[in-house]
Write an enzyme that holds these catalytic residues in place. Structure first.
Site, short mmCIF file in Angstrom:
data_model
loop_
_atom_site.label_atom_id
_atom_site.label_comp_id
_atom_site.label_asym_id
_atom_site.label_seq_id
_atom_site.Cartn_x
_atom_site.Cartn_y
_atom_site.Cartn_z
N SER A 1 0.72 -1.28 -0.07
CA SER A 1 -0.04 -0.15 -0.08
C SER A 1 0.91 1.01 -0.05
O SER A 1 2.12 1.12 0.37
CB SER A 1 -0.86 0.13 1.36
OG SER A 1 -1.37 1.33 1.56
N TYR B 1 0.52 0.18 10.73
CA TYR B 1 -0.02 -0.32 9.26
C TYR B 1 0.91 -0.08 8.30
O TYR B 1 1.37 -0.85 7.43
CB TYR B 1 -1.15 0.46 9.13
CG TYR B 1 -1.83 0.24 7.63
CD1 TYR B 1 -2.21 -1.08 7.54
CD2 TYR B 1 -1.64 1.31 6.77
CE1 TYR B 1 -2.98 -1.28 6.17
CE2 TYR B 1 -2.29 1.32 5.42
CZ TYR B 1 -2.71 -0.40 5.18
OH TYR B 1 -3.49 -0.55 3.76
#
Length: 323
Positions: A161, A187
Site C-alpha cells: 500500500s 500499518y
C-alpha cells in the site's frame, strides 16, 4: 534488486483500468490460484477476474459461510476453505490440505489485510497488523513453496500500500513491546513488510521459477476501513465532515474492480516475464520516489533494498519457527 528495475515499463493500462480490462485475452485454463481475502472488496473482484479467465481459484477464509454467500454469484471454478491468518496453526493446516491435493500453485495472491486496528496481539505475542498482514502470509507462502516451485513459472503477489510510506519496518521493536502503539505507524510497517516480503520471495525464488511482486491497489472504499470513524476519515481528507465524499477524492479513488487491476496485472501479465521483486501501482511498475513525488505515490527506498528484505526474512523465520 537493481534500482533501474523499479521503473515503469509502459504497460498500456492506467489508474482506472479495471481487472476485466487487464485479464482480457489472458487464458488461465488449468491454472491454480489462491487468493486470501478473496470474498470482499478488491479480493472479490480479483477472484472474479481470474475465474473469468479460466483459473481454478481457492479462497481461504476466516468466515467460510460469509465467503460462500459472497462468492455464490461469481462464475467459474471456485473453492472455499477455512483459514485464519492470525492463527498460524490454521494457516499451516490449510496449506497442508492444499498440498495433499497434489496440485501445483501457479499464482498466490496475499490479498487479505487489516488496517489501523486498535492495539492487539496474535500468535506468539505479535502485534496484530504485523502478525496478520505479514507473518500469517509468510507462513502460508513458506508452506506452499513446494506447490509454487512445481508450477514452473509461479507468481506471488503481495498487497502492499501507499501506507508503506508511513514507516519502514521498526527493526528494534516491531511488536510494540517498548514503544507507544501508533496504529498508522504499525500499518505502515506491515505494508513495508509486505513489499519487502515480495522482494525476499523473488530473491530466493527466481532460480527455481518463482517470481514475486508487491502492489499498491490505490485508494478504494472497502471493508478495510471498518476500524475508522467518519471523523477520522474526514481528518485524513477522505470524507467531508458530513460523511460525503469530496469530488477530488471521488476523482482519485478507484472502484473495487479498478482497485483489483494492479493485482491481476502483476499476477498474469506477460509484460512482467523475467521480472520480479518490484512494487507496482496503477497497472505498471512504480518508479522510485523523488523530490517531486506526492505522499501517496511511488516506491520509497526502504522497500527496494535487498539487504532489508533479507533481514526481514531472517527475522520473520525466527518468529515463525517458535509458532
Amino acid at each position: 534488486m537493481a534500482a533501474q528495475d523499479q521503473a515503469p515499463i509502459g504497460s498500456g493500462f492506467h489508474a482506472k483500468s479495471s481487472a476485466a480490462d487487464v485479464v482480457r485475452g489472458v487464458d488461465l485454463s488449468g491454472r491454480n490460484v489462491i487468493v486470501t481475502g478473496g470474498y470482499s472488496g478488491i479480493g472479490l473482484e480479483t477472484v472474479r477476474a481470474l475465474a473469468s479467465a479460466g483459473a481454478r481459484v481457492t479462497v481461504p477464509a476466516r468466515r467460510a459461510g460469509v465467503a460462500a454467500e459472497a462468492l455464490a454469484p461469481v462464475a467459474g471454478e471456485i473453492e472455499i476453505a477455512s483459514m485464519d491468518l492470525g492463527d498460524v496453526a490454521s494457516v499451516r493446516k490449510f496449506a497442508d490440505d492444499y498440498l495433499e491435493t497434489g496440485r501445483d500453485l501457479d499464482i498466490l495472491i496475499n490479498n487479505a489485510g487489516i488496517m489501523a486496528t486498535p492495539f492487539g496481539r496474535v500468535g506468539k505475542g505479535w502485534e496484530t497488523q504485523f502478525g496478520t498482514n505479514h507473518l500469517g502470509h509468510m507462513a502460508l507462502a513458506l508452506k506452499l513453496a513446494p506447490a509454487l516451485q512445481a508450477a514452473e513459472g509461479a507468481r506471488v503477489v503481495a498487497l502492499s500500500s501507499t501506507g508503506h510510506i508511513r514507516s519502514d519496518v521498526i527493526w528494534d521493536d516491531p511488536h510494540y513491546t517498548a514503544r507507544p502503539y501508533d496504529k498508522w505507524e504499525a500499518y505502515g510497517q506491515a505494508k513495508s513488510a509486505n513489499a519487502l516480503f515480495a522482494l525476499g520471495v523473488d530473491l530466493l525464488g527466481r532460480e527455481v521459477g518463482v517470481r514475486a511482486f508487491s502492489v499498491h491497489p490505490g485508494g478504494i472504499f472497502t471493508p478495510l476501513q471498518r476500524h475508522l470513524t467518519d471523523e477520522e476519515m474526514a481528518a485524513l481528507g477522505w470524507k467531508n465532515a458530513d460523511g460525503t465524499i469530496p469530488p477530488a477524492v471521488q476523482a482519485m479513488f478507484k472502484t473495487p474492480e479498478q482497485g483489483a487491476s494492479t493485482t491481476v496485472w502483476a499476477a498474469t501479465s506477460p509484460q512482467l516475464a523475467g521480472k520480479g521483486g518490484v512494487y507496482c501501482e496503477d497497472c505498471d511498475i512504480a518508479r522510485m520516489a523523488g523530490p517531486d513525488s506526492q505522499r501517496w505515490e511511488h516506491a520509497r527506498e526502504w522497500i527496494a533494498d535487498d539487504a532489508r528484505a533479507q533481514r526481514l526474512w531472517d527475522m520473520s523465520e525466527k518468529m515463525l519457527a517458535d509458532a
